[in-house]
Motif scaffolding. Structure first.
Motif, PDB file in Angstrom:
ATOM      1  N   LYS A 822       0.828  -1.215   0.000  1.00  0.00           N
ATOM      2  CA  LYS A 822       0.000   0.000   0.000  1.00  0.00           C
ATOM      3  C   LYS A 822       0.856   1.257   0.000  1.00  0.00           C
ATOM      4  CE  LYS A 822      -4.147   1.767   2.319  1.00  0.00           C
ATOM      5  NZ  LYS A 822      -5.091   1.514   3.430  1.00  0.00           N
ATOM      6  N   GLU A 823       2.014   1.196   0.609  1.00  0.00           N
ATOM      7  CA  GLU A 823       2.871   2.380   0.705  1.00  0.00           C
ATOM      8  C   GLU A 823       3.866   2.485  -0.445  1.00  0.00           C
ATOM      9  OE1 GLU A 823       2.283   4.619   2.972  1.00  0.00           O
ATOM     10  OE2 GLU A 823       0.668   3.355   3.782  1.00  0.00           O
ATOM     11  N   ARG A 824       3.713   1.668  -1.452  1.00  0.00           N
ATOM     12  CA  ARG A 824       4.666   1.671  -2.553  1.00  0.00           C
ATOM     13  C   ARG A 824       3.981   2.085  -3.856  1.00  0.00           C
ATOM     14  NH1 ARG A 824       9.417  -0.931  -1.360  1.00  0.00           N
ATOM     15  NH2 ARG A 824       9.472  -1.797   0.746  1.00  0.00           N
ATOM     16  N   ASP A 825       4.730   2.731  -4.698  1.00  0.00           N
ATOM     17  CA  ASP A 825       4.222   3.160  -6.001  1.00  0.00           C
ATOM     18  C   ASP A 825       4.373   2.002  -6.980  1.00  0.00           C
ATOM     19  OD1 ASP A 825       3.506   4.309  -8.353  1.00  0.00           O
ATOM     20  OD2 ASP A 825       5.006   5.920  -8.305  1.00  0.00           O
ATOM     21  N   PRO A 826       3.271   1.405  -7.411  1.00  0.00           N
ATOM     22  CA  PRO A 826       3.385   0.227  -8.289  1.00  0.00           C
ATOM     23  C   PRO A 826       4.012   0.539  -9.636  1.00  0.00           C
ATOM     24  CG  PRO A 826       1.100   0.962  -8.126  1.00  0.00           C
ATOM     25  CD  PRO A 826       1.870   1.748  -7.118  1.00  0.00           C
ATOM     26  N   GLN A 827       4.023   1.808 -10.034  1.00  0.00           N
ATOM     27  CA  GLN A 827       4.579   2.170 -11.333  1.00  0.00           C
ATOM     28  C   GLN A 827       6.096   2.322 -11.305  1.00  0.00           C
ATOM     29  OE1 GLN A 827       2.612   2.116 -13.969  1.00  0.00           O
ATOM     30  NE2 GLN A 827       0.872   1.668 -12.621  1.00  0.00           N
ATOM     31  N   SER A 828       6.660   2.622 -10.115  1.00  0.00           N
ATOM     32  CA  SER A 828       8.106   2.887 -10.056  1.00  0.00           C
ATOM     33  C   SER A 828       8.869   1.941  -9.144  1.00  0.00           C
ATOM     34  CB  SER A 828       8.342   4.334  -9.583  1.00  0.00           C
ATOM     35  OG  SER A 828       7.768   4.534  -8.284  1.00  0.00           O
ATOM     36  N   ASP A 829       8.212   1.347  -8.196  1.00  0.00           N
ATOM     37  CA  ASP A 829       8.895   0.473  -7.235  1.00  0.00           C
ATOM     38  C   ASP A 829       9.035  -0.928  -7.824  1.00  0.00           C
ATOM     39  OD1 ASP A 829       9.694  -1.094  -5.015  1.00  0.00           O
ATOM     40  OD2 ASP A 829       8.816   0.377  -3.652  1.00  0.00           O
ATOM     41  N   GLN A 830      10.282  -1.396  -7.955  1.00  0.00           N
ATOM     42  CA  GLN A 830      10.537  -2.702  -8.545  1.00  0.00           C
ATOM     43  C   GLN A 830      10.024  -3.855  -7.692  1.00  0.00           C
ATOM     44  OE1 GLN A 830      11.793  -3.545 -11.630  1.00  0.00           O
ATOM     45  NE2 GLN A 830      11.369  -1.372 -11.948  1.00  0.00           N
ATOM     46  N   SER A 831       9.799  -3.605  -6.388  1.00  0.00           N
ATOM     47  CA  SER A 831       9.264  -4.659  -5.525  1.00  0.00           C
ATOM     48  C   SER A 831       7.834  -5.011  -5.885  1.00  0.00           C
ATOM     49  CB  SER A 831       9.319  -4.212  -4.053  1.00  0.00           C
ATOM     50  OG  SER A 831      10.640  -4.012  -3.646  1.00  0.00           O
ATOM     51  N   CYS A 832       7.175  -4.108  -6.638  1.00  0.00           N
ATOM     52  CA  CYS A 832       5.780  -4.345  -7.012  1.00  0.00           C
ATOM     53  C   CYS A 832       5.643  -5.121  -8.316  1.00  0.00           C
ATOM     54  CB  CYS A 832       5.040  -3.007  -7.132  1.00  0.00           C
ATOM     55  SG  CYS A 832       4.940  -2.091  -5.582  1.00  0.00           S
ATOM     56  N   VAL A 833       6.747  -5.473  -8.929  1.00  0.00           N
ATOM     57  CA  VAL A 833       6.723  -6.274 -10.138  1.00  0.00           C
ATOM     58  C   VAL A 833       7.291  -7.646  -9.812  1.00  0.00           C
ATOM     59  CG1 VAL A 833       7.462  -6.469 -12.544  1.00  0.00           C
ATOM     60  CG2 VAL A 833       7.007  -4.212 -11.543  1.00  0.00           C
TER      61      VAL A 833
END
Length: 987
Positions: A822-833
Motif C-alpha cells: 500500500k505504501e509503494r508506487d506500483p509504477q516505479s517500485d521494482q518490488s511491485c513487479v
C-alpha cells in the motif's frame, strides 16, 4: 408438596388457540444457591458468594433485551428466575435461550437459576385479565422478596426492570428489596463499568428505533414454523445452510443441503439463491428453508473472474448448465453474531445539535448487508470500525436494525485491523482472569516450583537413564514435545520415545482454566503475534520441556527390532524427564552432515567430555533419522501424499520487525473443491493425474515434473491440497470404521497427542489415554468418562475453532501483504513487479501464483493499456510464467485486496538483470511494523476522538511463530489396539 393447576393458552400447529390445564406441584424447599443459606437447601454446584453488597434479579424483559450486559463478569450475584428464563425462551427464541442457559452453566460467571414457580412461598398464580408481562414482573418481584426473607435480611436484593410502572408500584413495598431500572442500576452500582453504560445506550436506542408497522413491505413474510416443517417433510421445501458467495455477495448464494435429498431434482448438494429478494432477509450462515423456482428460472454459474476473486469458480448466468435455483421461505435458526462495521464519512455539513442519527453502517464482511444503527456519535465514529449486533429485520425494511457494542479504532490502523480479523472469525481471547490465574502453580525466583514427591513416586523416572532432547524451529520458546532413542540388548533392539508435556496434570477437567482452554480450543497464530490457549506459566514455563529442568511428561515408548524396525511392544504412561538439548532444525542437520556446529549446552565443557557427549548426541540423531526414513518410506508405499501449502508467515526479529515472508509447508486447506481442476490443468500441461486412490494420486504427482520448471510440480501439489477435504476430529463411538481413514497420510487410524499446550484435542486424548492406562491396571478411574455425544460436541467445537484459527492466520498474512504494498508506487517500485505462474484459466482471465510473496490471485486478460495476455511459443498458456504488477485496492469499509495486472507475457527474469528479490521479502513486514509504530506515536501525541471506547486485546508480549516438528511425533498413537476415542480424519 402442594398440588395446584396451571392454565396455559397455547396455539396449535394450525393456528387454533388451545386452553391447556396442567398439574403444578409446589415445594417448600427449592435450592437457593446462596452461600448465606441457613435453611439447609440442597445447593449442589455453583453458589453465590456471601461477601457481596447485594444480589441482582432481572425481570423477563431485561433478561431478554439486555442479556449481553448481564454477561459482563464484573456483574456478580445475578439470579435468573424460572419465570425470566421461560420469558426469554418464548419471546427471544431458542438461540437466545440457549445463550442464557450456557451463561448459567459457565462457572466463570457469578449467576445462578432459581425455580421460583415451584417454590411454595414465591409462586404467583396468574390472575384473571392479567397480561403476560405484568404477571411475569409480579412473579420476579415475589421471588426477590422471598430471597430477602429466606436469607434473613443478610443480603439486600435489587430487582432490575425497564417497566416504569413496576418501579413505581414495587420500589417502596419492602425494605431491603429495591426495584430500579437498568440505567439506574448501572449508574448507582456500576459507575466504573463504562462499556456497560455505552452498551445500554446502544441497546435502548435500537429498541426504540424499530420499524413502525403498516409500512410497505420490501420482502415477503416468512412462513410460520409448522408450515415450513410440513413443507420439508413433503419434499416441497429444502432445508440447509445459506452460504453467500465471497465474490458476488450481493447477487449469489447457495444452500448447502447437508446431504438431504430432494424429490424435485437429482441435485441434492445445493441450491442457488440469486438476488436479495429471493434471499428474503437471510444472512450468511442462517439455517433456512428454500422453495425451488420453476426450471425456466434456474440459473447457472459461469467460469469468469469476479471482482477481487481469488481461485474460486463463481458467477451467475452463462452458457453453463443451469443448477436448481430457489428462494428463501423462512428461517429456522439465525446465525447473527458480532459484526464489525465501518461508519461511512458524512455527506454534507454536520448537524448543529447532537441528535440521534440513523446511519447505514457497512459491514467488513462483504456477505453481510448494511446495518441500520441509531447513534448520537455518528460524527466521532466516521471511518471507525465498530462492533455491532443485529436486533431485528422487519419485512418493511431493506436493511436490518442493530446496535453498537464497542469501538475498535480507526479503520486502516494495524491494531484495529487485527482485532477486526479476530472478531469476524468469532475468536474471543481476553487476558486470562485472576480466578483462572489463581489455579496456576507458582514458579518464581522467590518461590521456585518443585516436583511433588507423590508424583515422583508414581511416575516412570527417565531423567538419568534416557538421553532426551527436542528439535524445533529457531527461536521457538514453547517446547511441548521431546524425543529419545537408545540401543538395548547389545544393539539388537531400539527404544524410541516421544515425551509430551503433561498439561492435564496442571489443568484438571472442569476447572476454570480448562473451560477457558476448551472455549479457545487452540492457540491462535497471526502474522505478528499469537494468542495462547493456556496461561504463560504453563505454555512458556512449566509445560515447556526446556533443557536442563525437571518436567512432568506423558510418554510413549516403542521397542523396535534393530534390523527390521518391527514394533515388539509399546508402553504408555506418565513420566519424569529432563531434556539435555534444545536443538533447532539447522543445528540437528549440521550434526547429521558431520559439519562443525556449536551446541550451546556443551559450550562450557572440556574438550574430551564435549567430544564424548557430541558423539552420543550425533549417534542418537542418526538412529532417529534412520527410523524416521523407514517410517516415511512405509507411509509413502501406502500412498501418503506429500502436499504443498501456499501460506506464508511473517518472520520477525526480537524487535518485532519482519525479516522475511516465508512460505509455509504444512497442509492447511481453507476451501473444498473437486479434483477436476487439478486433472484438467495437469492434462493441459501434458501430465496425467490419477485420483482413483491416494496411492495413485501420490505416484502421479511424483511423475508430474517439468525438468525446466520446478514450479509446475509445486503448483500441482498446491491444487491437490486445495481439492482435498480438511482433516477433522470426531468421536469414534459415533462413526463407522471406514470413516477413521486418513486419506492424506494413508492410515487406517490416526490421532495425535503431541501438542496439548496449544491443542485442546490433545488434552482430550491425554485424559482418555490416562483413563485407559488406569483401567488396564485394574483401578477405577473415579470419574465417568465423557459420553460419545459429549465427545462429538467437543470435536465439533474444536473443528470450528481450528477453521477460524486458520482463516484468521490467512487473513492476517494478507493484511500484512496489503499494508506493505500500500505504501509503494506500483509504477516505479521494482518490488511491485513479480514473476507469476499461470495455474488456471477463466473465460476473461487467468489465475496465477506468485511464489516470491505466496500470493494467489486473478489476472484479467486485458490490462489498462489494452494489452492482452498472449499464448506462449509452445502453444500453451497453462504453467507459463508472466510478469505482473502488484497494487492495492483500498476501501475504508472492507479489507484491502491485492490487484494483479499483467505487464508482460514473459517471465520477469528474462527482462534483464534484477536486484536480489530476497531483499523485498525481508523488508515487507518490517516496513509495515515501522509504519504502524509511527502512526501509533502520532496518534498518541494528539487526543483521539473516541479513545475511551478503544480497547486493546493483544495478549502476547513478544512475537512467536510456532511451527510443527512433523514425522515421528505425529505417529505417536497409531498402534493402540483399542483405538483412542478422539481421532482425526478427512471429511
Amino acid at each position: 408438596m402442594i398440588k395446584t393447576e396451571r392454565i396455559l393458552h397455547l396455539k396449535s400447529c394450525r393456528g387454533r388457540k388451545v386452553r391447556v390445564v396442567r398439574e403444578h406441584y409446589l415445594r417448600e424447599r427449592v435450592p437457593c444457591y446462596s452461600s448465606l443459606c441457613q435453611a439447609g437447601c440442597e445447593n449442589d454446584g455453583k453458589v453465590l458468594p456471601g461477601d457481596l453488597t447485594h444480589y441482582v434479579i432481572p425481570d423477563a424483559g431485561v433478561s431478554g433485551d439486555y442479556l449481553e450486559i448481564l454477561e459482563f463478569r464484573e456483574l456478580q450475584g445475578i439470579i435468573f428466575t424460572q419465570t425470566s428464563c421461560q420469558g426469554v425462551q418464548h419471546s427471544k427464541g431458542r438461540r437466545q435461550y440457549k445463550r442464557l442457559r450456557n451463561l448459567l452453566k459457565d462457572p466463570r460467571h457469578d449467576c445462578v437459576p432459581f425455580a421460583n414457580e415451584f417454590q411454595e412461598y414465591s409462586y404467583c398464580p396468574r390472575e384473571k385479565g392479567e397480561s403476560q408481562e405484568k404477571w411475569q414482573t409480579r412473579c420476579v418481584y415475589s421471588a426477590a422478596v422471598w430471597y430477602y426473607n429466606h436469607l434473613a435480611g443478610m443480603m439486600d436484593v435489587v430487582m432490575i426492570t425497564e417497566d416504569q410502572e413496576a418501579v413505581a408500584q414495587y420500589s417502596s413495598l419492602n425494605s431491603g428489596v429495591y426495584v430500579i431500572s437498568v440505567q439506574d442500576y448501572l449508574r448507582n452500582f456500576c459507575p466504573e463499568l463504562q462499556v456497560a453504560h455505552d452498551l445500554y445506550s446502544s441497546i435502548s436506542q435500537a429498541l426504540q428505533e424499530k420499524e413502525s408497522e403498516g409500512m410497505e413491505r420490501e420482502y415477503t413474510e416468512h412462513l410460520p414454523g409448522e408450515l415450513l416443517e410440513a413443507g420439508i417433510k413433503s419434499g416441497r421445501y429444502i432445508q440447509g445452510t445459506l452460504n453467500v458467495s465471497k465474490h458476488r455477495a450481493h447477487s449469489e448464494a447457495s444452500i448447502m443441503t447437508d446431504g438431504l435429498s430432494n424429490k424435485n431434482t437429482d441435485q441434492s448438494w445445493g441450491v442457488l439463491v440469486c438476488g436479495g429478494k429471493n434471499r428474503n432477509r437471510a444472512v450468511h450462515g442462517d439455517q433456512v428453508v428454500v422453495e425451488l423456482l420453476p426450471k425456466s428460472e434456474w440459473r447457472g454459474k459461469d467460469n469468469t473472474l469476479a471482482e477481487g476473486q481469488g481461485e474460486e469458480k463463481s458467477g451467475e448466468e452463462s452458457g453453463s448448465k443451469p443448477m436448481p435455483t430457489g428462494r428463501v421461505m423462512g428461517i429456522l435458526q439465525r446465525n447473527w453474531r458480532d459484526y464489525v462495521v465501518t461508519f461511512p464519512p458524512r455527506e454534507g455539513p454536520p448537524p448543529q445539535t447532537r441528535n440521534t442519527q440513523r446511519i447505514l453502517a457497512v459491514p467488513w464482511d462483504h456477505r453481510i448487508p448494511k446495518i441500520r444503527i441509531s447513534t448520537q456519535q455518528a460524527d466521532a465514529l466516521q471511518d471507525h470500525r465498530v462492533v455491532v449486533r443485529i436486533d431485528s429485520w422487519e419485512s418493511t425494511s431493506l436493511y436490518p436494525n442493530g446496535h453498537s457494542v464497542r469501538v475498535l479504532g480507526k479503520a486502516g490502523e494495524l491494531e484495529t485491523e487485527i482485532q477486526t480479523i479476530l472478531i469476524e472469525n468469532c475468536i474471543h481471547v481476553p487476558p486470562f482472569s485472576d480466578a483462572q490465574l489463581k489455579e496456576m502453580p507458582v514458579n518464581s525466583a522467590e518461590k521456585p516450583w518443585r516436583m511433588d514427591p507423590a508424583q515422583v513416586a508414581e511416575r516412570r523416572d527417565l531423567r538419568e537413564s534416557h538421553l532426551v532432547f527436542s528439535i524445533d524451529p529457531k527461536g521457538c520458546e514453547d517446547v511441548d514435545d521431546t524425543l529419545s532413542v537408545r540401543s538395548l540388548a547389545g544393539g539388537k533392539l531400539l527404544e524410541l520415545g516421544v515425551h509430551i508435556a503433561d498439561v492435564t496434570h496442571f489443568v484438571p477437567e472442569g476447572s476454570l482454566t480448562d473451560l477457558e482452554a476448551r472455549s479457545r480450543a487452540t492457540t491462535y497464530y497471526l502474522a505478528d503475534r499469537r494468542y495462547d490457549m493456556l496461561p504463560g506459566v504453563l505454555s512458556a514455563d512449566l509445560c515447556s520441556l526446556l533443557g536442563g529442568v525437571d518436567r512432568y511428561a506423558m510418554s510413549v515408548m516403542w521397542e523396535l527390532d534393530a534390523e527390521t524396525l518391527v514394533v515388539n511392544k509399546v508402553w504408555f504412561g506418565r513420566s519424569l524427564i529432563r531434556s539435555s538439548y534444545q536443538l533447532h532444525y539447522e543445528l540437528a542437520q549440521a550434526l547429521l552432515d558431520g559439519e562443525q556446529a556449536e551446541v550451546p549446552e556443551l559450550a562450557e565443557l572440556g574438550s574430551e567430555e564435549k567430544d564424548s557427549k557430541l558423539a552420543q548426541l550425533t549417534q542418537a540423531l542418526e538412529m532417529l533419522t534412520h527410523v524416521a526414513r523407514h517410517l516415511r518410506a512405509q507411509r509413502d508405499r501406502g500412498g501418503a501424499l506429500e502436499l504443498e501449502g501456499v501460506e506464508v508467515r511473517a518472520q520477525l526479529d526480537k524487535d518485532k520487525n519482519i525479516t522475511a515472508l516465508v512460505p509455509r509447508q504444512p497442509l492447511e486447506v481453507h476451501e473444498t473443491e473437486f479434483f477436476s481442476q487439478l486433472v484438467e490443468s495437469a492434462t493441459a500441461g501434458g501430465f496425467t493425474i490419477d485420483t482413483s486412490t491416494n496411492k495413485a494420486l501420490a505416484d502421479s504427482l511424483d511423475q508430474a515434473v517439468d525438468p525446466q520448471d520446478p514450479m509446475v510440480n509445486r503448483l500441482l501439489r498446491i491444487m491437490a491440497t486445495t481439492a482435498m477435504s480438511q482433516a477433522v476430529y470426531f468421536s469414534t463411538g459415533l462413526q463407522s470404521l471406514d470413516q477413521f481413514y486418513h486419506y492424506g497420510l494413508a492410515l487406517d487410524r490416526y490421532t495425535h497427542f503431541t501438542s496439548p499446550i496449544r491443542r485442546y484435542a490433545d488434552i482430550v486424548v491425554h485424559r482418555l489415554l490416562t483413563a485407559a492406562i488406569t483401567l488396564d491396571r485394574g483401578v477405577d478411574p473415579g470419574k465417568a468418562l465423557a459420553s460419545n455425544k459429549e465427545l462429538e460436541e467437543t470435536a465439533h467445537h474444536i473443528n470450528n475453532k481450528n477453521r477460524a484459527a486458520q482463516q484468521a492466520q490467512k487473513i492476517s498474512t494478507e493484511l500484512f501483504q496489503c499494508l506493505y504494498f500500500k505504501e509503494r508506487d506500483p509504477q516505479s517500485d521494482q518490488s511491485c513487479v513479480a514473476d507469476a505462474v499461470i495455474y488456471s484459466i477463466r473465460d476473461n482471465g487467468v489465475l496465477v501464483f506468485i511464489s516470491e510473496y505466496g500470493v494467489k490471485g486473478p489476472v484479467y486478460l486485458r490490462n489498462r493499456e489494452g494489452q492482452v495476455v498472449a499464448v506462449g511459443p509452445g502453444g500453451q498458456l497453462l504453467f507459463d510464467h508472466i510478469s505482473v504488477r502488484i497494487s492495492v485496492r483500498s476501501t475504508n469499509c472492507h479489507a484491502d485486496t491485492l490487484t494483479l495486472e499483467v505487464t508482460s507475457n514473459r517471465p520477469l527474469l528474462s527482462a534483464g538483470p534484477q536486484q536480489p528479490r530476497s531483499q523485498g521479502r525481508s523488508q515487507l513486514v518490517q516496513e509495515v511494523v515501522r509504519l504502524a509504530e509511527e502512526a501509533a506515536q502520532e496518534k498518541a501525541s494528539r487526543k483521539p476522538k473516541v479513545s475511551k471506547e478503544e480497547r486493546e486485546f493483544s495478549q502476547s508480549k513478544t512475537p512467536n511463530l510456532y511451527s510443527l516438528l512433523e514425522e515421528i511425533r505425529e505417529l505417536a498413537l497409531l498402534d493402540l489396539e483399542g483405538g483412542a476415542q478422539v481421532c482425526e480424519t478427512t471429511a
